[in-house]
Design a protein around this motif. Structure first.
Motif, short mmCIF file in Angstrom:
data_model
loop_
_atom_site.label_atom_id
_atom_site.label_comp_id
_atom_site.label_asym_id
_atom_site.label_seq_id
_atom_site.Cartn_x
_atom_site.Cartn_y
_atom_site.Cartn_z
N ASN A 295 0.83 -1.20 0.00
CA ASN A 295 0.00 0.00 0.00
C ASN A 295 0.88 1.27 0.00
O ASN A 295 0.60 2.22 -0.73
CB ASN A 295 -0.90 -0.05 1.25
CG ASN A 295 -1.74 1.18 1.42
OD1 ASN A 295 -2.71 1.37 0.72
ND2 ASN A 295 -1.33 2.05 2.34
N GLU A 298 2.30 1.98 -3.40
CA GLU A 298 1.32 2.61 -4.29
C GLU A 298 1.30 4.13 -4.10
O GLU A 298 1.30 4.90 -5.06
CB GLU A 298 -0.07 2.07 -3.98
CG GLU A 298 -0.52 0.95 -4.91
CD GLU A 298 -1.88 0.45 -4.48
OE1 GLU A 298 -1.95 -0.77 -4.21
OE2 GLU A 298 -2.84 1.25 -4.40
N ARG A 302 2.42 6.80 -6.91
CA ARG A 302 1.37 7.67 -7.45
C ARG A 302 1.62 9.14 -7.14
O ARG A 302 1.48 10.00 -7.99
CB ARG A 302 0.01 7.24 -6.91
CG ARG A 302 -1.16 7.77 -7.69
CD ARG A 302 -2.29 6.77 -7.75
NE ARG A 302 -2.65 6.33 -6.39
CZ ARG A 302 -3.54 6.98 -5.64
NH1 ARG A 302 -4.13 8.06 -6.09
NH2 ARG A 302 -3.84 6.54 -4.44
#
Ligand SMILES: [Fe+2]
Ligand SMILES: [Fe+2]
Ligand SMILES: [Fe+2]
Ligand SMILES: [Fe+2]
Length: 392
Positions: A295, A298, A302
């Motif tokens: 997580n 990510e 991003r």
């Protein structure tokens, strides 16, 4: 011992990590028969978990992006439950002083293991320096437990760690500016240096919080004063250790490294745990952490377009942390560095430090003519404590 390769491990998806109250109610270890290193692993992992959720709270207060806030809230709830599951492994019949002996045993054997495997010479010196102070705390608390509870601390540690004087606690007290240290560089430091930093900051922070929240639970003034004195040294240790981190890391880089470190610590615990039931807990928690790490990756990709392997500095951490007896290493450091103090960010014998060193005046001020850590190792008849403090 196998290297830890975080990117090759399989993680548990976040939404599968929440537990019922029943699942959270872990069965405590038996304080008399448990391997002393099971106790130290529980203490360490509780510290790692507390740091995980406290830091995520701090981040949420400083980051405006709603999506990141929501994401942090989700992971943080898992961290919170992990902390309870781990901390509840401690048995209720363990006294505060017995637990304290466990804390200082962690401080000694953990710091020694990290130092032995630290590839940055300066960072190893920083670890060695505080090692000798926690080693002395173990001695002071042990003497105090003998007096208060008539118990030999070796029963708690099963003799795994030596209990004797280190650098005496009375000279640990320094001016806050003398806790400043040189930091490693996020672009060049090894993954192990980064992990050592996160591990030791969490452990020392936990120790400080434990002394600060339990010292006032005693009724006698000497216990209350001793916890207060040593809690303040732990405040210095946290200050020293957080200073060696590279504060140019972004919060999301730090968040990712923290998850890797949690997973690495659980991985290490599972490698050496002798209790099969608790070993299984470490393995389950490790998979949860890999879920957190995925997580965090990510978010990192991003929002900052960064490569996690570059942020870590590699794809593996070569050596797991191994909690075990480190007497030989500790004695060697003791023989070479017992009288060291920090001067202009380097560690040198106190006798070489100029008279104007701010810590000399600071030490005299806090010690005054009442030093709890000295009184606890003196004979009973000398254990006179001021009855009521007048404050400042
Ligand atoms: Fe966690
Ligand atoms: Fe300590
Ligand atoms: Fe400490
Ligand atoms: Fe985590």
């Amino acid at each position: 011992m196998t290297a830890f390769r975080p990117f090759d491990e399989k993680g548990t998806p976040l939404e599968e990590q929440f537990m019922s109250w029943e699942q959270l109610l872990s069965e405590p270890y038996d304080k008399n028969n448990a391997d002393p290193y099971t106790r130290t692993r529980v203490i360490l992992m509780n510290g790692i978990e507390n740091n995980a959720f406290i830091t995520k709270h701090a981040m949420a207060r400083l980051i405006a992006d709603e999506e990141i806030k929501e994401n942090l809230a989700m992971v943080r709830r898992s961290e919170s439950m992990q902390q309870q599951l781990v901390e509840w492994l401690n048995p209720g019949n363990q006294t505060i002083l017995e637990t304290t002996i466990g804390y200082e045993q962690v401080a000694v054997d953990l710091t020694a293991d990290l130092a032995m495997n630290e590839d940055d010479d300066y960072q190893r010196k920083v670890l060695d320096f505080a090692l000798l102070e926690d080693f002395d705390h173990l001695y002071r608390y042990s003497a105090h437990m003998q007096r208060m509870e008539g118990k030999d601390a070796n029963k708690v540690t099963k003799g795994a760690v030596e209990i004797k004087e280190g650098r005496p606690t009375r000279v640990h007290h320094r001016h806050p500016h003398d806790e400043m240290r040189n930091h490693w560089n996020k672009d060049t430091a090894s993954p192990k240096t980064k992990m050592n930093f996160l591990t030791i900051v969490s452990a020392e922070q936990q120790t400080e919080n434990y002394y600060k929240t339990h010292g006032s639970m005693f009724q006698d003034d000497l216990s209350r004063a001793l916890y207060s004195e040593i809690a303040d040294v732990e405040e210095q240790h946290v200050t020293q250790y957080e200073n060696v981190g590279d504060a140019t890391m972004t919060p999301l880089e730090m968040n990712f490294l923290m998850e890797v470190n949690e997973a690495y610590n659980y991985f290490s615990c599972a490698q050496s745990e002798s209790d099969p039931r608790i070993k299984q807990i470490w393995e389950t928690m490790m998979r949860d952490e890999i879920g957190h790490m995925q997580n965090a990756i990510e978010l990192l990709q991003r929002f900052e377009n960064k490569d996690p392997e570059k942020v870590l500095g590699g794809d593996r951490i070569e050596k797991p942390i191994l909690l075990r007896p480190t007497k030989e290493y500790v004695n060697q450091v003791l023989a070479e560095q017992k009288d060291f103090q920090p001067y202009e960010r380097e560690f040198i014998p106190e006798s070489q430090i100029p008279k104007g060193w701010a810590s000399f005046a600071f030490r005299d001020k806090v010690n005054g003519d009442f030093i709890p850590s000295e009184i606890v190792v003196q004979g009973k008849e000398k254990q006179k404590v001021p009855v009521t403090s007048r404050g400042r």
